[in-house]
Design a protein around this motif. Structure first.
Motif, PDB file in Angstrom:
ATOM      1  N   UNK A 240       0.865  -1.172   0.000  1.00 27.40           N
ATOM      2  CA  UNK A 240       0.000   0.000   0.000  1.00 27.40           C
ATOM      3  C   UNK A 240       0.908   1.230   0.000  1.00 27.40           C
ATOM      4  N   UNK A 241       0.351   2.369  -0.335  1.00 30.94           N
ATOM      5  CA  UNK A 241       1.159   3.593  -0.392  1.00 30.94           C
ATOM      6  C   UNK A 241       1.847   3.868   0.943  1.00 30.94           C
ATOM      7  N   UNK A 242       1.116   3.626   2.030  1.00 30.87           N
ATOM      8  CA  UNK A 242       1.644   3.915   3.369  1.00 30.87           C
ATOM      9  C   UNK A 242       2.840   3.044   3.735  1.00 30.87           C
ATOM     10  N   UNK A 243       2.944   1.905   3.091  1.00 29.24           N
ATOM     11  CA  UNK A 243       4.023   0.977   3.453  1.00 29.24           C
ATOM     12  C   UNK A 243       5.349   1.302   2.776  1.00 29.24           C
ATOM     13  N   UNK A 244       5.304   2.206   1.800  1.00 32.04           N
ATOM     14  CA  UNK A 244       6.525   2.533   1.056  1.00 32.04           C
ATOM     15  C   UNK A 244       7.014   3.934   1.394  1.00 32.04           C
ATOM     16  N   UNK A 245       8.299   4.044   1.622  1.00 29.65           N
ATOM     17  CA  UNK A 245       8.923   5.343   1.870  1.00 29.65           C
ATOM     18  C   UNK A 245       8.824   6.207   0.611  1.00 29.65           C
ATOM     19  N   UNK A 246       9.096   5.589  -0.523  1.00 34.76           N
ATOM     20  CA  UNK A 246       9.174   6.313  -1.809  1.00 34.76           C
ATOM     21  C   UNK A 246       8.639   5.388  -2.888  1.00 34.76           C
ATOM     22  N   UNK A 247       7.646   5.846  -3.651  1.00 37.92           N
ATOM     23  CA  UNK A 247       7.050   4.985  -4.679  1.00 37.92           C
ATOM     24  C   UNK A 247       7.775   5.105  -6.019  1.00 37.92           C
ATOM     25  N   UNK A 248       8.206   6.342  -6.350  1.00 39.96           N
ATOM     26  CA  UNK A 248       8.815   6.566  -7.663  1.00 39.96           C
ATOM     27  C   UNK A 248      10.191   5.920  -7.775  1.00 39.96           C
ATOM     28  N   UNK A 249      10.503   5.500  -8.988  1.00 41.11           N
ATOM     29  CA  UNK A 249      11.799   4.871  -9.279  1.00 41.11           C
ATOM     30  C   UNK A 249      12.787   5.887  -9.858  1.00 41.11           C
ATOM     31  N   UNK A 250      14.061   5.641  -9.632  1.00 42.95           N
ATOM     32  CA  UNK A 250      15.067   6.229 -10.514  1.00 42.95           C
ATOM     33  C   UNK A 250      15.393   5.176 -11.576  1.00 42.95           C
ATOM     34  N   UNK A 251      15.924   5.628 -12.703  1.00 44.64           N
ATOM     35  CA  UNK A 251      16.362   4.725 -13.756  1.00 44.64           C
ATOM     36  C   UNK A 251      17.838   5.033 -14.007  1.00 44.64           C
ATOM     37  N   UNK A 252      18.685   4.052 -13.827  1.00 42.86           N
ATOM     38  CA  UNK A 252      20.129   4.277 -13.987  1.00 42.86           C
ATOM     39  C   UNK A 252      20.740   3.164 -14.830  1.00 42.86           C
ATOM     40  N   UNK A 253      21.966   3.406 -15.290  1.00 46.57           N
ATOM     41  CA  UNK A 253      22.761   2.358 -15.927  1.00 46.57           C
ATOM     42  C   UNK A 253      24.195   2.555 -15.452  1.00 46.57           C
ATOM     43  N   UNK A 254      25.033   1.547 -15.709  1.00 42.17           N
ATOM     44  CA  UNK A 254      26.372   1.556 -15.127  1.00 42.17           C
ATOM     45  C   UNK A 254      27.426   1.165 -16.166  1.00 42.17           C
ATOM     46  N   UNK A 255      28.580   1.791 -16.085  1.00 40.29           N
ATOM     47  CA  UNK A 255      29.740   1.334 -16.858  1.00 40.29           C
ATOM     48  C   UNK A 255      30.792   0.854 -15.864  1.00 40.29           C
ATOM     49  N   UNK A 256      31.238  -0.371 -16.046  1.00 42.85           N
ATOM     50  CA  UNK A 256      32.323  -0.889 -15.219  1.00 42.85           C
ATOM     51  C   UNK A 256      33.595  -0.861 -16.059  1.00 42.85           C
ATOM     52  N   UNK A 257      34.599  -0.178 -15.550  1.00 44.35           N
ATOM     53  CA  UNK A 257      35.888  -0.137 -16.246  1.00 44.35           C
ATOM     54  C   UNK A 257      36.871  -0.975 -15.432  1.00 44.35           C
ATOM     55  N   UNK A 258      37.417  -1.984 -16.090  1.00 41.82           N
ATOM     56  CA  UNK A 258      38.331  -2.939 -15.471  1.00 41.82           C
ATOM     57  C   UNK A 258      39.666  -2.827 -16.213  1.00 41.82           C
ATOM     58  N   UNK A 259      40.785  -3.150 -15.561  1.00 36.12           N
ATOM     59  CA  UNK A 259      42.066  -3.070 -16.281  1.00 36.12           C
ATOM     60  C   UNK A 259      42.067  -3.831 -17.612  1.00 36.12           C
ATOM     61  N   UNK A 260      41.229  -4.832 -17.735  1.00 35.18           N
ATOM     62  CA  UNK A 260      41.218  -5.616 -18.985  1.00 35.18           C
ATOM     63  C   UNK A 260      40.070  -5.280 -19.921  1.00 35.18           C
ATOM     64  N   UNK A 261      39.252  -4.287 -19.596  1.00 38.88           N
ATOM     65  CA  UNK A 261      38.176  -3.955 -20.529  1.00 38.88           C
ATOM     66  C   UNK A 261      37.003  -3.291 -19.836  1.00 38.88           C
ATOM     67  N   UNK A 262      35.914  -3.138 -20.590  1.00 38.21           N
ATOM     68  CA  UNK A 262      34.753  -2.395 -20.086  1.00 38.21           C
ATOM     69  C   UNK A 262      33.469  -3.203 -20.232  1.00 38.21           C
ATOM     70  N   UNK A 263      32.567  -2.990 -19.309  1.00 44.20           N
ATOM     71  CA  UNK A 263      31.259  -3.658 -19.337  1.00 44.20           C
ATOM     72  C   UNK A 263      30.172  -2.636 -19.040  1.00 44.20           C
ATOM     73  N   UNK A 264      29.180  -2.573 -19.902  1.00 41.49           N
ATOM     74  CA  UNK A 264      28.015  -1.716 -19.664  1.00 41.49           C
ATOM     75  C   UNK A 264      26.914  -2.594 -19.102  1.00 41.49           C
TER      76      UNK A 264
END
Ligand SMILES: [Zn+2]
Length: 279
Positions: free
Chosen positions: A50-74
């Motif tokens: 229910x609405x009362x049970x959630x601190x925050x209803x709205x989402x953020x939308x994110x993505x990530x890039x991982x940079x490693x010494x041997x390459x990159x991963x999105x």
């Protein structure tokens, strides 16, 4: 003549190798976070709250890039394709999703273009994660077989097949409900965590300073799910979700790791965005 051709081929090989190495100047893995907007107007009952049970209803939308010494991963690619920003000045809204800026300039601010990305992985195929997936079809796509079968079968539900169509012919590392150590040293591991979708997966990253971080995809959407064990109404297989959650929680406990719930506003409000990074 022959010698020249062989020499030219060797030289090109050397240049290609140098180009690849140029991206690998970090000493240890780092994570860049990109702001892909958010989702608002969700009905909490979709998630068995229910609405009362959630601190925050709205989402953020994110993505990530991982940079490693041997390459990159999105990992993931936002919800609204960059193309939707063409000719616009300001935020773009598509249904419940909205974003104030495209992904590519943020990637560029960190020093990368989609062509620099070696590996691409989606937590899962829902449209709020696949927005710019086509841009990474030049990378090696890491995907669970059950997920890929669904995506290129007759996908239905929260899915936008146009946004990932190019992945069909991408170089692909197909996993069968299994984990994958991306760079071979245990620091960046795709972990199978099915349930939300047939081949949902999370990403464990071992950082030199921040310790182990798990990019949780949609294993949970709200911290309150983690506390109560409730699952959304639209899980592909809720029992499987519970098993995956138990497995990832066990991993977090064993490694002293931190879980980043991908849609959690509070989690990401406290984290730096690209070009800043966490290592
Ligand atoms: Zn999502």
């Amino acid at each position: 003549m022959r010698f020249t051709r062989v020499f030219a081929a060797a030289l090109i090989g050397l240049l290609v190798a140098t180009g690849a190495a140029a991206q690998s100047t970090v000493a240890s893995p780092r994570i860049y976070i990109f702001d892909n907007g958010g989702i608002s107007g969700l009905d909490p009952s979709l998630f068995n709250f229910t609405r009362d049970e959630l601190e925050e209803v709205d989402f953020v939308d994110v993505s990530y890039l991982i940079v490693h010494p041997r390459g990159t991963l999105m990992f993931d690619s936002g919800g609204i394709p960059d193309s939707a920003f063409a000719g616009h000045d300001g935020p773009v809204t598509e249904g419940v999703m909205s974003a104030s800026k495209p992904l590519a300039p943020q990637l560029e601010s960190a020093g990368y273009t989609p062509a620099d990305v070696d590996y691409f992985a989606l937590s899962h195929y829902h449209s709020d994660h696949t927005g710019n997936a086509n841009d990474f079809a030049g990378a090696t796509w890491i995907v669970q077989k059950a997920e890929r079968d669904f995506m290129f079968g007759a996908p239905e539900g929260i899915v936008a097949p146009d946004t990932f169509a190019a992945l069909r012919t991408a170089r692909t590392k197909v996993l069968d409900n299994e984990d994958f150590d991306v760079f071979g040293d245990g620091t960046v591991v795709v972990m199978s965590a099915p349930g939300h979708t047939p081949g949902h997966q999370v990403l464990a990253v071992r950082l030199a300073n921040a310790g182990t971080v798990v990019l949780g995809g949609d294993l949970y959407h709200y911290p309150e799910e983690r506390a109560t064990g409730r699952t959304p109404t639209f899980e592909y297989d809720a029992e499987q979700s519970r098993e995956s959650r138990a497995r990832i929680e066990k991993f977090l406990a064993a490694t002293g790791g931190t879980l980043w719930i991908e849609h959690d506003r509070a989690t990401h409000a406290a984290l730096p965005k690209a070009p800043a990074y966490i290592d």
